[in-house]
Design an enzyme around this catalytic site. Structure first.
Site, PDB file in Angstrom:
ATOM      1  N   GLU A  84       0.843  -1.190   0.000  1.00  0.00           N
ATOM      2  CA  GLU A  84       0.000   0.000   0.000  1.00  0.00           C
ATOM      3  C   GLU A  84       0.877   1.237   0.000  1.00  0.00           C
ATOM      4  OE1 GLU A  84      -3.355  -0.065   2.535  1.00  0.00           O
ATOM      5  OE2 GLU A  84      -3.980  -1.774   1.320  1.00  0.00           O
TER       6      GLU A  84
HETATM    7  C1  LIG Z   1      -6.308 -10.482   6.812  1.00  0.00           C
HETATM    8  C2  LIG Z   1      -5.292  -9.370   6.838  1.00  0.00           C
HETATM    9  C3  LIG Z   1      -5.059  -8.647   5.679  1.00  0.00           C
HETATM   10  C4  LIG Z   1      -4.104  -7.633   5.673  1.00  0.00           C
HETATM   11  N1  LIG Z   1      -3.838  -6.987   4.511  1.00  0.00           N
HETATM   12  C5  LIG Z   1      -2.813  -6.100   4.448  1.00  0.00           C
HETATM   13  C6  LIG Z   1      -2.404  -5.569   3.213  1.00  0.00           C
HETATM   14  O1  LIG Z   1      -2.956  -5.892   2.179  1.00  0.00           O
HETATM   15  N2  LIG Z   1      -1.369  -4.698   3.204  1.00  0.00           N
HETATM   16  C7  LIG Z   1      -0.720  -4.342   4.362  1.00  0.00           C
HETATM   17  O2  LIG Z   1       0.219  -3.548   4.311  1.00  0.00           O
HETATM   18  N3  LIG Z   1      -1.084  -4.848   5.560  1.00  0.00           N
HETATM   19  C8  LIG Z   1      -2.109  -5.730   5.615  1.00  0.00           C
HETATM   20  N4  LIG Z   1      -2.448  -6.293   6.804  1.00  0.00           N
HETATM   21  C9  LIG Z   1      -1.727  -5.865   8.008  1.00  0.00           C
HETATM   22  C10 LIG Z   1      -0.365  -6.546   8.107  1.00  0.00           C
HETATM   23  O3  LIG Z   1      -0.492  -7.920   7.866  1.00  0.00           O
HETATM   24  C11 LIG Z   1       0.148  -6.341   9.528  1.00  0.00           C
HETATM   25  O4  LIG Z   1       0.147  -4.958   9.831  1.00  0.00           O
HETATM   26  C12 LIG Z   1       1.560  -6.835   9.726  1.00  0.00           C
HETATM   27  O5  LIG Z   1       1.788  -8.097   9.116  1.00  0.00           O
HETATM   28  C13 LIG Z   1       1.788  -6.909  11.225  1.00  0.00           C
HETATM   29  O6  LIG Z   1       3.108  -7.318  11.491  1.00  0.00           O
HETATM   30  P1  LIG Z   1       3.603  -7.416  13.003  1.00  0.00           P
HETATM   31  O7  LIG Z   1       4.958  -7.986  12.962  1.00  0.00           O
HETATM   32  O8  LIG Z   1       3.402  -6.102  13.654  1.00  0.00           O
HETATM   33  O9  LIG Z   1       2.578  -8.392  13.705  1.00  0.00           O
HETATM   34  P2  LIG Z   1       2.378  -9.973  13.415  1.00  0.00           P
HETATM   35  O10 LIG Z   1       2.532 -10.260  11.967  1.00  0.00           O
HETATM   36  O11 LIG Z   1       1.111 -10.354  14.075  1.00  0.00           O
HETATM   37  O12 LIG Z   1       3.610 -10.591  14.168  1.00  0.00           O
HETATM   38  C14 LIG Z   1       3.606 -10.839  15.545  1.00  0.00           C
HETATM   39  C15 LIG Z   1       4.259 -12.167  15.765  1.00  0.00           C
HETATM   40  O13 LIG Z   1       4.304 -12.391  17.170  1.00  0.00           O
HETATM   41  C16 LIG Z   1       3.982 -13.716  17.422  1.00  0.00           C
HETATM   42  N5  LIG Z   1       3.469 -13.784  18.796  1.00  0.00           N
HETATM   43  C17 LIG Z   1       2.299 -13.334  19.283  1.00  0.00           C
HETATM   44  N6  LIG Z   1       2.200 -13.586  20.590  1.00  0.00           N
HETATM   45  C18 LIG Z   1       3.337 -14.202  20.953  1.00  0.00           C
HETATM   46  C19 LIG Z   1       3.826 -14.733  22.176  1.00  0.00           C
HETATM   47  N7  LIG Z   1       3.103 -14.646  23.291  1.00  0.00           N
HETATM   48  N8  LIG Z   1       5.040 -15.318  22.189  1.00  0.00           N
HETATM   49  C20 LIG Z   1       5.778 -15.399  21.058  1.00  0.00           C
HETATM   50  N9  LIG Z   1       5.360 -14.907  19.876  1.00  0.00           N
HETATM   51  C21 LIG Z   1       4.159 -14.328  19.828  1.00  0.00           C
HETATM   52  C22 LIG Z   1       2.960 -14.069  16.380  1.00  0.00           C
HETATM   53  O14 LIG Z   1       2.876 -15.468  16.174  1.00  0.00           O
HETATM   54  C23 LIG Z   1       3.492 -13.337  15.166  1.00  0.00           C
HETATM   55  O15 LIG Z   1       4.351 -14.136  14.389  1.00  0.00           O
HETATM   56  C24 LIG Z   1      -3.409  -7.312   6.844  1.00  0.00           C
HETATM   57  C25 LIG Z   1      -3.660  -8.025   8.022  1.00  0.00           C
HETATM   58  C26 LIG Z   1      -4.582  -9.047   8.006  1.00  0.00           C
HETATM   59  C27 LIG Z   1      -4.801  -9.821   9.278  1.00  0.00           C
END
Ligand SMILES: Cc1cc2nc3c(=O)[nH]c(=O)nc-3n(C[C@H](O)[C@H](O)[C@H](O)COP(=O)(O)OP(=O)(O)OC[C@H]3O[C@@H](n4cnc5c(N)ncnc54)[C@H](O)[C@@H]3O)c2cc1C
Ligand SMILES: *[C@@H]1O[C@H](CO)[C@@H](O)[C@H](O)[C@H]1NC(C)=O
Ligand SMILES: *[C@@H]1O[C@H](CO)[C@@H](O)[C@H](O)[C@H]1NC(C)=O
Length: 407
Positions: A84
């Site tokens: 995006e």
């Molecule tokens: C259905 C969907 C569609 C989306 N579409 C888009 C899109 O098209 N474009 C875009 O830019 N963004 C999109 N997003 C948003 C994007 O996916 C997220 O903003 C981004 O992937 C988040 O990354 P993160 O590392 O912050 O969190 P996460 O990807 O959630 O990573 C957190 C990690 O922590 C781990 N974790 C959690 N709790 C614990 C624990 N207690 N102990 C150890 N590990 C733990 C989890 O397993 C995970 O691997 C979408 C999200 C979803 C759900």
């Protein structure tokens, strides 16, 4: 050996020694979560010379909410799908990785033809000119909202919901209310933010910094390696991988569910579900808001109340992607047909659709997106029930209508 090489060797040796000492003296940091945030945090620390890291990930893979899944013979994205913010003033840092380094297959999403593709509840399309007028109206309300947003105090104290802004400019107490207006509204807001305008902040989303900074275009990633390969690529910049690209670095531990984080000025102790205990100087927690709002991770002492309140202020939005495969295609394809809306009298009821003629040719797969309350409802029911609901609406009409054409 010439004197020059000797000097060079001495310098190299002392540098190596220095690097060793620096690593040993640097802080040890535990990162909870190996999604995009956790893996990126590790890279930033690593780039800054902090290499004594330990990444604890609950699942058996990295990527988190960037994740592919095999569906009917193709890999589809169950999480993030679009890059995006492309083609703007600043470069979205993800874009060169996707489009140049990894060359992930991607497609610019063109929403300009939406007015031709809004289905009535009982089948058939709405008049294009009529829909275009409603889209234009919604866009002009949003433009007024954007101007208003720019005048609000930067502290956020004057912030309001998008719905409040809409009331201000379209003078309808409940915001957009006809099936067409609701589906346009859903496409403009819920389809992006996963929550209705009633709860979405005006100031933080209109304008959306992503689009303001990086450009208005969005590119759909449809690559069999998965969008998650961006996360693997970043991880590979500082974590050891084997020849097949698998991460084999001992600083990444999978299947480690963090349950407790004790912290004090002298450091942190992190405990996992399998009773492993890790100590470090600092911990970075990248688990989602949903995890932080549950009591899955216990902080000892409890987090300060200002932080707890900040965590509880927001909703963990739910965005559900439903891929449906059909024995054959019965929907129109071609230029301008990729995205279509179902204008139900029930707001957000299987509202936003996408067909994949270009992305997954011949797969006969459609994607329908639901969010928020519809997501919560649908995720509780059986897939068969969902299938039945999907086929009750315009799709059935479309299928019936197209059938005779094929004979
Ligand atoms: C259905 C969907 C569609 C989306 N579409 C888009 C899109 O098209 N474009 C875009 O830019 N963004 C999109 N997003 C948003 C994007 O996916 C997220 O903003 C981004 O992937 C988040 O990354 P993160 O590392 O912050 O969190 P996460 O990807 O959630 O990573 C957190 C990690 O922590 C781990 N974790 C959690 N709790 C614990 C624990 N207690 N102990 C150890 N590990 C733990 C989890 O397993 C995970 O691997 C979408 C999200 C979803 C759900
Ligand atoms: C993506 O990469 C392709 C191939 O190198 C290039 O032609 C195209 O212009 C790039 N797209 C954007 C939007 O940068
Ligand atoms: C769903 O429907 C299919 C086909 O009608 C049937 O075979 C299957 O048992 C159903 N599954 C459930 C969980 O009801």
């Amino acid at each position: 050996m010439t004197p020059y090489t000797v000097i060079a060797l001495v310098v190299a040796l002392s540098l190596a020694q220095y690097a060793f000492l620096a690593a040993a003296a640097g802080p040890r940091v535990i990162i909870v979560g190996a999604g995009m945030s956790g893996i990126s945090a590790g890279k930033r620390l690593s780039d800054a010379g902090i290499t004594d890291l330990l990444i604890l990930e609950a699942t058996d893979h990295v990527g988190g909410r960037m994740h592919k899944q095999n569906f009917a013979g193709i890999n589809v994205e169950v999480g993030a799908n679009w890059v995006e913010g492309v083609n703007g003033g600043k470069m979205n840092p993800i874009w060169p990785i996707v489009n140049s380094t990894l060359k992930l297959r991607n497609f610019r999403s063109d929403f300009d033809y939406l007015a031709q593709n809004v289905y009535k509840e009982d089948g058939g399309l709405y008049d294009e000119d009529y829909v275009q007028k409603r889209i234009d109206l919604a866009d002009s309300v949003e433009e007024s909202g954007e101007k208003l947003s720019g005048t609000l105090h930067t502290s956020g104290r004057d912030d309001m919901s998008i719905l409040a802004m809409q009331r201000l400019y379209d003078h309808q107490p409940n915001g957009p209310a006809t099936p067409v207006d609701m589906s346009v509204d859903y496409y403009k807001y819920d389809y992006e933010f996963a929550e209705p305008p009633r709860v979405t902040s005006l100031q933080n989303t209109v304008p959306l910094p992503t689009f303001n900074d990086f450009g208005d275009d969005v590119y759909f990633v449809a690559d069999q390696r998965g969008y998650e390969s961006v996360v693997y690529y970043l991880a590979g910049q500082y974590l050891k991988t084997d020849k097949s690209g698998k991460i084999v670095d001992p600083r990444l531990k999978l299947n480690k569910v963090v349950r407790e984080i004790s912290y004090s000025p002298s450091g942190v102790t992190v405990k996992t579900e399998d009773n492993s205990v890790y100590r470090a100087d600092y911990v970075m927690v990248s688990a989602s808001l949903g995890v932080l709002q549950s009591d899955l991770i216990q902080f000892k002492p409890q987090l300060p109340s200002w932080k707890v309140v900040a965590i509880y202020q927001f909703d963990m939005a739910v965005y559900t992607k439903i891929f449906v495969k059909f024995p054959k295609r019965f929907w129109p394809e071609g230029k301008g047909r990729e995205f279509f809306l179902y204008a139900s009298s029930r707001r957000g009821y299987y509202a936003a659709w996408q067909e994949f003629e270009k992305q997954y040719p011949g797969a006969n797969v459609l994607l329908v997106t639901v969010t928020d309350e519809e997501s919560r409802r649908i995720e509780q029911q059986s897939d068969n029930q969902t299938k039945a609901e999907i086929m009750e609406g315009h799709l059935l009409q479309l299928a019936n209508w197209c059938e005779p054409l094929r004979v």
